[in-house]
Design a protein around this motif. Structure first.
Motif, PDB file in Angstrom:
ATOM      1  N   PHE A   5      -5.526  -7.667  -3.258  1.00 43.01           N
ATOM      2  CA  PHE A   5      -5.132  -7.586  -1.848  1.00 43.01           C
ATOM      3  C   PHE A   5      -4.096  -6.492  -1.690  1.00 43.01           C
ATOM      4  O   PHE A   5      -3.174  -6.372  -2.495  1.00 43.01           O
ATOM      5  CB  PHE A   5      -4.520  -8.907  -1.347  1.00 43.01           C
ATOM      6  N   SER A   6      -4.248  -5.676  -0.656  1.00 44.21           N
ATOM      7  CA  SER A   6      -3.136  -4.805  -0.286  1.00 44.21           C
ATOM      8  C   SER A   6      -3.156  -4.533   1.212  1.00 44.21           C
ATOM      9  O   SER A   6      -4.170  -4.727   1.878  1.00 44.21           O
ATOM     10  CB  SER A   6      -3.133  -3.496  -1.068  1.00 44.21           C
ATOM     11  N   GLY A   7      -2.017  -4.103   1.711  1.00 46.29           N
ATOM     12  CA  GLY A   7      -1.902  -3.862   3.144  1.00 46.29           C
ATOM     13  C   GLY A   7      -1.189  -2.555   3.434  1.00 46.29           C
ATOM     14  O   GLY A   7      -0.368  -2.093   2.648  1.00 46.29           O
ATOM     15  N   VAL A  43      -2.061  -4.030   8.454  1.00 40.93           N
ATOM     16  CA  VAL A  43      -1.153  -5.143   8.763  1.00 40.93           C
ATOM     17  C   VAL A  43      -0.445  -4.953  10.111  1.00 40.93           C
ATOM     18  O   VAL A  43       0.729  -4.618  10.198  1.00 40.93           O
ATOM     19  CB  VAL A  43      -0.163  -5.418   7.605  1.00 40.93           C
ATOM     20  N   HIS A  46       2.627  -7.167  10.782  1.00 42.42           N
ATOM     21  CA  HIS A  46       3.856  -6.601  10.225  1.00 42.42           C
ATOM     22  C   HIS A  46       4.395  -5.480  11.117  1.00 42.42           C
ATOM     23  O   HIS A  46       5.600  -5.315  11.259  1.00 42.42           O
ATOM     24  CB  HIS A  46       3.618  -6.048   8.811  1.00 42.42           C
ATOM     25  N   TYR A 129       9.570 -10.817   7.312  1.00 45.48           N
ATOM     26  CA  TYR A 129       8.490  -9.896   6.938  1.00 45.48           C
ATOM     27  C   TYR A 129       7.919 -10.161   5.537  1.00 45.48           C
ATOM     28  O   TYR A 129       6.709 -10.248   5.352  1.00 45.48           O
ATOM     29  CB  TYR A 129       9.078  -8.488   7.065  1.00 45.48           C
ATOM     30  N   MET A 133       4.058 -11.206   4.054  1.00 46.56           N
ATOM     31  CA  MET A 133       3.383 -10.472   2.964  1.00 46.56           C
ATOM     32  C   MET A 133       2.868 -11.431   1.898  1.00 46.56           C
ATOM     33  O   MET A 133       1.747 -11.298   1.405  1.00 46.56           O
ATOM     34  CB  MET A 133       4.386  -9.517   2.306  1.00 46.56           C
ATOM     35  N   ASP A 136      -0.175 -13.033   3.219  1.00 45.13           N
ATOM     36  CA  ASP A 136      -1.354 -12.154   3.158  1.00 45.13           C
ATOM     37  C   ASP A 136      -2.052 -12.303   1.810  1.00 45.13           C
ATOM     38  O   ASP A 136      -3.267 -12.483   1.731  1.00 45.13           O
ATOM     39  CB  ASP A 136      -0.942 -10.668   3.277  1.00 45.13           C
ATOM     40  N   VAL A 145      -2.003  -6.801  -6.825  1.00 45.62           N
ATOM     41  CA  VAL A 145      -1.591  -6.167  -5.572  1.00 45.62           C
ATOM     42  C   VAL A 145      -1.173  -4.717  -5.819  1.00 45.62           C
ATOM     43  O   VAL A 145      -0.071  -4.456  -6.303  1.00 45.62           O
ATOM     44  CB  VAL A 145      -0.432  -6.950  -4.921  1.00 45.62           C
ATOM     45  N   VAL A 147       0.410  -1.433  -4.923  1.00 50.01           N
ATOM     46  CA  VAL A 147       1.404  -0.990  -3.918  1.00 50.01           C
ATOM     47  C   VAL A 147       2.201   0.191  -4.449  1.00 50.01           C
ATOM     48  O   VAL A 147       2.153   0.510  -5.634  1.00 50.01           O
ATOM     49  CB  VAL A 147       2.432  -2.106  -3.595  1.00 50.01           C
ATOM     50  N   GLN A 151       7.592  -1.509  -2.836  1.00 50.45           N
ATOM     51  CA  GLN A 151       7.227  -2.890  -2.486  1.00 50.45           C
ATOM     52  C   GLN A 151       7.440  -3.887  -3.618  1.00 50.45           C
ATOM     53  O   GLN A 151       7.104  -5.063  -3.503  1.00 50.45           O
ATOM     54  CB  GLN A 151       5.756  -2.939  -2.028  1.00 50.45           C
TER      55      GLN A 151
HETATM   56  N1  TRP Z   1       4.849  -4.194   3.341  1.00 47.37           N
HETATM   57  C1  TRP Z   1       3.818  -3.321   2.896  1.00 47.37           C
HETATM   58  C2  TRP Z   1       4.263  -1.866   3.142  1.00 47.37           C
HETATM   59  O1  TRP Z   1       5.001  -1.624   4.068  1.00 47.37           O
HETATM   60  C3  TRP Z   1       2.506  -3.584   3.575  1.00 47.37           C
HETATM   61  C4  TRP Z   1       1.962  -4.945   3.259  1.00 47.37           C
HETATM   62  C5  TRP Z   1       1.860  -5.991   4.110  1.00 47.37           C
HETATM   63  C6  TRP Z   1       1.418  -5.352   2.020  1.00 47.37           C
HETATM   64  N2  TRP Z   1       1.269  -7.051   3.479  1.00 47.37           N
HETATM   65  C7  TRP Z   1       0.997  -6.709   2.201  1.00 47.37           C
HETATM   66  C8  TRP Z   1       1.254  -4.740   0.786  1.00 47.37           C
HETATM   67  C9  TRP Z   1       0.452  -7.445   1.159  1.00 47.37           C
HETATM   68  C10 TRP Z   1       0.714  -5.485  -0.253  1.00 47.37           C
HETATM   69  C11 TRP Z   1       0.304  -6.823  -0.056  1.00 47.37           C
HETATM   70  O2  TRP Z   1       3.842  -0.990   2.443  1.00 47.37           O
END
Ligand code: TRP
Length: 343
Positions: A5-7, A43, A46, A129, A133, A136, A145, A147, A151
């Motif tokens: 998972f990533s966002g 996201v 977020h 926040y 995460m 998620d 994950v 990133v 993060q």
């Molecule tokens: N906070 C992360 C960023 O700003 C984005 C993010 C939101 C994320 N949910 C996540 C990254 C879950 C990894 C997993 O880059």
């Protein structure tokens, strides 16, 4: 089997820091075996922890999804969707708010940076926040994950939350969360000041290379990038782990940053890059970097622009992704509710 998972936040121009530190790695992971599912999420929940113009948010959401696909994430193999369409994220976040401790959140450096001096006026959402995460990731019981370096602390918190849930309810439900931070450019710094992170909120456009920048813009920005008055360093700058040593990173942050970016774009080790440029002038490095950015980044930018003009296609990808994500996360949420004593 691993679940990824990533966002990425839909809050403006994505730049090469986002690409080299995260999105490029999403693409590389696709080739790994042993992956049962990969979720890549825009996201938007977020994003609204600080106010967003609604029309702009919509536009950026589509643009971020377009960037994923243009960079090489295959929507047939990975699940691409936006967070607000899948209700489990917010629902599980509430449950995890009751697991996470205030003291843990108080230690988050990103909140302190983002809230600045005026902490009292920051939204509760900005404070919570990192819990969203965690939600998620855990909505899909994901364990890996990918990133950027920034993060890391949030993922350690997500891991603590998952462990505390398991402990408090005497279950072994959530997996151990593992950050995947790899590649030559996990921390891309500003082109104007090698001590600051490359950021979309930096006032100076010359501090960053955006994925949508055209050739001339890239050329110009690299030309104007800050350097120092020496020639490029030699192999003595590399430590035993293959990274730039801390002395050189402190003394010559701009040189280190330009070399890091070159390594990230060209998939080179630091050693290989230093060998190529050692003793040469910055102009040689800048010429090579300009060429490689133009050949790797502008095609992605052009693809993003093409896709944005076909909103229907992007919408359909996001809708399909959300349907799958909804179904997968609902199943987990039901089990979580049973564990807690709901229903
Ligand atoms: N906070 C992360 C960023 O700003 C984005 C993010 C939101 C994320 N949910 C996540 C990254 C879950 C990894 C997993 O880059």
């Amino acid at each position: 089997m691993d679940r990824i998972f990533s966002g990425v936040q839909p809050t403006g121009n994505l730049h090469i820091g986002n690409y080299l530190g995260a999105i490029q790695n999403f693409v590389k992971i696709q080739k790994r075996e042993n992956i049962s599912k990969a979720y890549y999420c825009v996201v938007d929940l977020h994003a609204i922890t600080v106010w967003q113009n609604p029309l702009q948010l919509k536009k950026e959401t589509l643009e971020t999804a377009a960037s994923f696909i243009a960079a090489g994430i295959d929507p047939k193999k990975s699940i691409i969707f936006n967070q607000s369409r899948v209700s489990s994220h917010a629902e599980l976040a509430w449950i995890l708010n009751c697991v996470c401790r205030i003291g843990w959140l108080n230690r988050m450096t990103q909140f302190k940076e983002k809230a600045g001096k005026n902490k009292e006026k920051a939204s509760v959402g900005l404070y919570a926040y990192p819990v969203l995460m965690a939600s998620d990731i855990l909505s899909y019981k994901s364990n890996l994950v990918p990133v950027g370096d920034d993060q890391k602390q949030h993922l350690e918190l997500a891991r603590d939350i998952a462990n505390k849930f398991n402990h408090d309810y005497e279950v072994n439900f959530f997996p151990e969360i593992e950050p995947l931070i790899f590649g030559s450019a996990t921390r891309v710094m500003s082109l104007r000041n090698g001590k600051n992170k490359m950021s979309k909120s930096d006032e100076s456009e010359f501090s960053r290379i955006n994925l949508l920048d055209d050739k001339d813009t890239i050329k110009n920005k690299i030309k104007k990038a800050k350097t120092d008055s020496e020639t490029i360093m030699g192999l003595e700058a590399i430590d035993s782990s293959g990274e730039f040593n801390s002395n050189i990173s402190i003394q010559r942050p701009e040189a280190v940053n330009l070399l890091n970016i070159f390594c990230g774009v060209e998939n080179l080790s630091k050693k290989e890059a230093v060998k190529t440029f050692s003793g040469k002038n910055f102009s040689d490095l800048k010429d090579a970097l300009t060429d490689s950015l133009i050949s790797k980044i502008t095609p992605i930018g052009m693809e993003i622009k093409k896709m944005i003009s076909d909103k229907k296609y992007l919408e359909s990808i996001l809708l399909e992704g959300a349907e799958i994500a909804e179904e997968d996360s609902k199943k987990n949420l039901l089990e979580i509710k049973n564990i807690i004593g709901f229903n």
